[in-house]
Each structure stands twice: as C-alpha cells, then as structure tokens.
Design a protein around this motif. Structure first.
Motif, PDB file in Angstrom:
ATOM      1  N   LEU A   1      -6.876 -14.713   0.147  1.00 12.43           N
ATOM      2  CA  LEU A   1      -6.421 -13.537  -0.567  1.00 12.43           C
ATOM      3  C   LEU A   1      -6.666 -13.731  -1.960  1.00 12.43           C
ATOM      4  CD1 LEU A   1      -2.849 -12.651   0.792  1.00 12.43           C
ATOM      5  CD2 LEU A   1      -5.027 -11.419   1.295  1.00 12.43           C
ATOM      6  N   LEU A   2      -6.611 -14.903  -2.258  1.00  8.94           N
ATOM      7  CA  LEU A   2      -7.127 -15.253  -3.775  1.00  8.94           C
ATOM      8  C   LEU A   2      -8.349 -15.029  -3.846  1.00  8.94           C
ATOM      9  CD1 LEU A   2      -6.094 -16.573  -6.557  1.00  8.94           C
ATOM     10  CD2 LEU A   2      -7.038 -18.599  -5.738  1.00  8.94           C
ATOM     11  N   ILE A  29       2.097  -9.633  -7.066  1.00  7.28           N
ATOM     12  CA  ILE A  29       1.027 -10.405  -6.572  1.00  7.28           C
ATOM     13  C   ILE A  29       1.054 -10.241  -5.138  1.00  7.28           C
ATOM     14  CG2 ILE A  29       0.072 -12.726  -6.474  1.00  7.28           C
ATOM     15  CD1 ILE A  29      -0.130 -11.956  -9.284  1.00  7.28           C
ATOM     16  N   GLY A  30       2.084 -10.325  -4.515  1.00 14.19           N
ATOM     17  CA  GLY A  30       2.176  -9.997  -2.993  1.00 14.19           C
ATOM     18  C   GLY A  30       1.482  -8.908  -2.546  1.00 14.19           C
ATOM     19  N   VAL A  31       1.653  -7.581  -3.252  1.00 11.51           N
ATOM     20  CA  VAL A  31       0.974  -6.544  -2.773  1.00 11.51           C
ATOM     21  C   VAL A  31      -0.290  -6.272  -3.578  1.00 11.51           C
ATOM     22  CG1 VAL A  31       1.489  -3.890  -3.310  1.00 11.51           C
ATOM     23  CG2 VAL A  31       3.185  -5.317  -2.934  1.00 11.51           C
ATOM     24  N   ALA A  32      -0.768  -6.785  -4.759  1.00 14.20           N
ATOM     25  CA  ALA A  32      -2.106  -6.689  -5.184  1.00 14.20           C
ATOM     26  C   ALA A  32      -2.888  -7.740  -4.386  1.00 14.20           C
ATOM     27  CB  ALA A  32      -1.896  -7.410  -6.643  1.00 14.20           C
ATOM     28  N   LEU A  33      -2.623  -8.562  -3.947  1.00 17.61           N
ATOM     29  CA  LEU A  33      -3.496  -9.712  -2.950  1.00 17.61           C
ATOM     30  C   LEU A  33      -3.955  -8.819  -1.741  1.00 17.61           C
ATOM     31  CD1 LEU A  33      -2.392 -13.374  -3.445  1.00 17.61           C
ATOM     32  CD2 LEU A  33      -4.159 -12.235  -4.642  1.00 17.61           C
ATOM     33  N   LEU A  34      -2.930  -8.224  -1.045  1.00 18.57           N
ATOM     34  CA  LEU A  34      -3.167  -7.411  -0.034  1.00 18.57           C
ATOM     35  C   LEU A  34      -4.010  -6.479  -0.115  1.00 18.57           C
ATOM     36  CD1 LEU A  34      -2.410  -7.396   3.207  1.00 18.57           C
ATOM     37  CD2 LEU A  34      -0.923  -5.428   2.620  1.00 18.57           C
ATOM     38  N   GLU A  35      -3.906  -5.592  -1.289  1.00 23.11           N
ATOM     39  CA  GLU A  35      -4.883  -4.486  -1.523  1.00 23.11           C
ATOM     40  C   GLU A  35      -6.134  -5.015  -1.860  1.00 23.11           C
ATOM     41  OE1 GLU A  35      -2.911  -2.678  -4.796  1.00 23.11           O
ATOM     42  OE2 GLU A  35      -2.743  -0.651  -3.574  1.00 23.11           O
ATOM     43  N   ALA A  36      -6.550  -6.099  -2.351  1.00 21.29           N
ATOM     44  CA  ALA A  36      -7.733  -6.687  -2.437  1.00 21.29           C
ATOM     45  C   ALA A  36      -8.427  -7.113  -1.512  1.00 21.29           C
ATOM     46  CB  ALA A  36      -7.518  -7.844  -3.662  1.00 21.29           C
ATOM     47  N   ALA A  37      -7.800  -7.244  -0.640  1.00 19.92           N
ATOM     48  CA  ALA A  37      -8.309  -7.961   0.659  1.00 19.92           C
ATOM     49  C   ALA A  37      -8.649  -6.969   1.703  1.00 19.92           C
ATOM     50  CB  ALA A  37      -7.394  -8.768   1.468  1.00 19.92           C
TER      51      ALA A  37
END
Lengths: 189, 189
Positions: free
Chosen positions: B185-186, A181-189
């Motif tokens: 981020l969410l 999640i930590g990596v995925a959230l950063l990528e989404a931002a």
DNA sequence: ACGATCCTTGACCGATCGGTCAAAGCACCT
DNA sequence: AGGTGCTTTGACCGATCGGTCAAGGATCGT
C-alpha cells in the motif's frame, strides 16, 4: 423487598457492559459491578450466574449495540465508502466522552484463554467477525470491478482488521489521520 | 543462606519480564514472579521495591532487548526497506515459540493509568517512541525524495503505528499477509 | 576475632478476591 | 387464607492479593 424482579435487566446489563468495557474482565471485581448496577452481590449471582457468565452477557450486549454497527458499516461493494463509514463510527465513539475507550472485543480476545471454554469460543468467534465482514466486502468489491481482479481479499481484510484493532484507545485527532491514510492508501492501490 | 546476593539480577529480571509480558501487569501476581524467578517474596521486594517497580524494571529490559530493535529497524530513508525490516522483526517474534505473543509496551500503555505516576509517564513515553521513529523515518524519506513532498508524515506515522499495535498477538500466517499489504500500500501511494 | 551490614527465609498482616447461603419478604395461584 | 416459588439481603467462606517483618546466617572491614 423481594418476590419479583426489582430491576430492569437491560439497564443492569448496560451498566455491567460499561464496567467490563472500561476495565476488562480481570480488573473488574464483583464489587465494581455491585456499585455500578446498584444490585447486591446475591442478586447479581442469582440473575446471571458467575462472573464469566456476566461477562458473556455483557459481551453479547456489546456485540448487539456496538459491534453490529461496525459490521453494518461494511455493507455494499464500495470499499472506499465502507471503510470511510467504519472509520467514521470509530471516530464518533472516540469523540463521545460517555463511551469507554478501546474495543471490548479485542480486549476480550487477548485474555480469552483465561475464560471458561464456552465464553472463550464465543469471544473468539465474535472477534473474528470483523475480518470476515471485511473479507466479504472486499470480495463484493472485486466482483463489482472496484478492486483489481488480482487483489488478495483475505490479506486486505487481515490488514484492515489489524488497523481497526490498532486504533483502539486512540484520541480523535490521531484517529482522523489514521482514517484518512487508511482510505487514501486503499484508493492508491 | 545469605550475606551477599545469591542470584544473577539480569537472569531474574529476564524471568520477570517474560511473566509480565505474557500475563500483563494486573494478572501477574507476586507468587507468579516467585515461581518464575526461584526467589522468595522477601528477596524480590528487597531487590526491586514493590510490584510497580518490578514492572518498571521489566519494562526497561523489554525496551532495551525488544523495542530498541524495532526502532533500529526504522533507520535510513527508504520507507519500503524500513517497514519491511520492522515487519520481519515482528514475524520473527511471532514464529519464535519461546517468546510471548503480543507487545508488552502497548499492553502496558492501555493500563498505565492504574500504575503509579512515575511508571505511567515512563510507559507512555516508551509507547510513543515507535510513532516518533516512524515519523522521523518518513521525514527523512520525504527529504530524500522517496516520498511525495505533500505526504503527511505525521499521519503516515500514526497509521503505521496503529498497524504495529494491531498485529500484536497475530499468528505468523496472517502476519505475513498484513506485512505484504502494509508495504504494498505504501508503494502504491 | 568481632561487630556491622546486607541478604534470605517463611510466617504473618489486613484487604480484597469470587462465590455461597440461610433468613426474610413479596407476589402469585388455588 | 395459606402455601409455593421466586428475589433480596447481608453476613460469611476459603483463597489469594500485595506487602511487611523478625529471626537467622553469610560476608566484609577492621
């Protein structure tokens, strides 16, 4: 029985570090250290000073052996890769049964107001290093165009430092989730 | 001097909770509790049992007064609003100088293997409640279409529970940053 | 009025805490 | 060979730890 040092200081320090790491400063007694190192009380005090000094030396070893690798993981300007490397290190620690759970530094940070002044400032400085390394990494990423120009690097660093503190003691399974999640959230931002 | 209870139990419990909250189980001595409550040793033992039982009662009060509000903040099916409410509560605590820093529950969780069995299981259960509440909230959000159908609610819950643990003891300033990033981020995801 | 019951008090317990020290011993320098 | 300077050892220190208990006083039911 005496005359010259009868022990390998680095081995003894390693044993002390493990005890402090596992139980924390307050819950660790000198007798614990005596048992773990095989040395006698007097030898410990003669070699290192008092309990706070022993903790300081152990903490410094922790910084060199464990924390330094975490900081090194944050090299480069690719935040995805850097965070992945950091989480991988933590996962490896969590899976290694020989290593105590938790982070000696963030534990030390919480109780450092009960340490002598020098030990306290040293602890505080060391504990703030991770946020600093995260900040520097995010700034490099922004300069390299891998992060929006409007990104708040300080806030991001504080956030991921909080995550890193929060995963202390987590089992490998949940830690995998958190890392993903930590990596995925950063990528989404 | 005696005969019937000379003290208000809830006031005494509140004082004990603050001490345990501030210093943790191990670093709190019975004399600390004697000073904080104004009661004598014997009265404390007579009223509550032993130190572990005192901690349990204090922990239960913490759950009712503090932790329950955190769980309540996670009501509804809007993850943005729920997380914002949770972070706002933590910010309010951090700004309130009268309240000790840190989270009594996550502190207790870390040392609960040194507590008696009943106290340990109780502590573990309470500490896991936040992840449970986060999970339930994310599932409601997914059902309401506010979260992608493919979202991993368990992983998200574990991640934000780690964030919540990680912010313990943080100053209001940095906490604002962390809250902002946590919500942003969410939304991006 | 008078036990019975509960609470408070402060002294007390053994264990353990961090820390010290004199005695004894080995290794090295001259 | 004989100091000299270090380390090791284990006993020891006062303080504090969690916990107990007998004595004494207040309240209540009867």
């Amino acid at each position: 029985m005496a005359g010259a040092r009868q022990f390998d200081e680095s081995q003894v320090l390693d044993a002390m570090m493990r005890v402090f790491w596992e139980k924390g400063f307050e819950a660790t007694s000198i007798d614990d250290l005596v048992r773990a190192t095989g040395l006698q009380r007097g030898s410990l005090y003669n070699a290192f000073g008092d309990k706070a000094a022993m903790f300081c030396r152990a903490l410094r070893l922790y910084q060199d052996e464990v924390h330094a690798s975490h900081l090194h993981a944050l090299r480069g300007d690719d935040p995805r890769e850097a965070l992945t490397r950091l989480f991988q290190l933590q996962l490896k620690s969590a899976r290694d049964a020989r290593q105590p759970r938790g982070c000696m530094l963030s534990d030390a940070r919480r109780i450092c107001h009960r340490l002598p002044t020098t030990a306290a400032t040293e602890t505080r400085a060391a504990a703030d290093e991770l946020e600093g390394a995260l900040f520097a990494m995010f700034e490099r990423a922004r300069a390299a165009g891998r992060l929006a120009a409007t990104a708040d690097c300080r806030a991001l660093a504080r956030f991921y430092a909080a995550v890193a503190r929060g995963v202390a003691g987590t089992e490998p399974g949940p830690l995998e989730d958190i890392a993903r999640i930590g990596v995925a959230l950063l990528e989404a931002a």
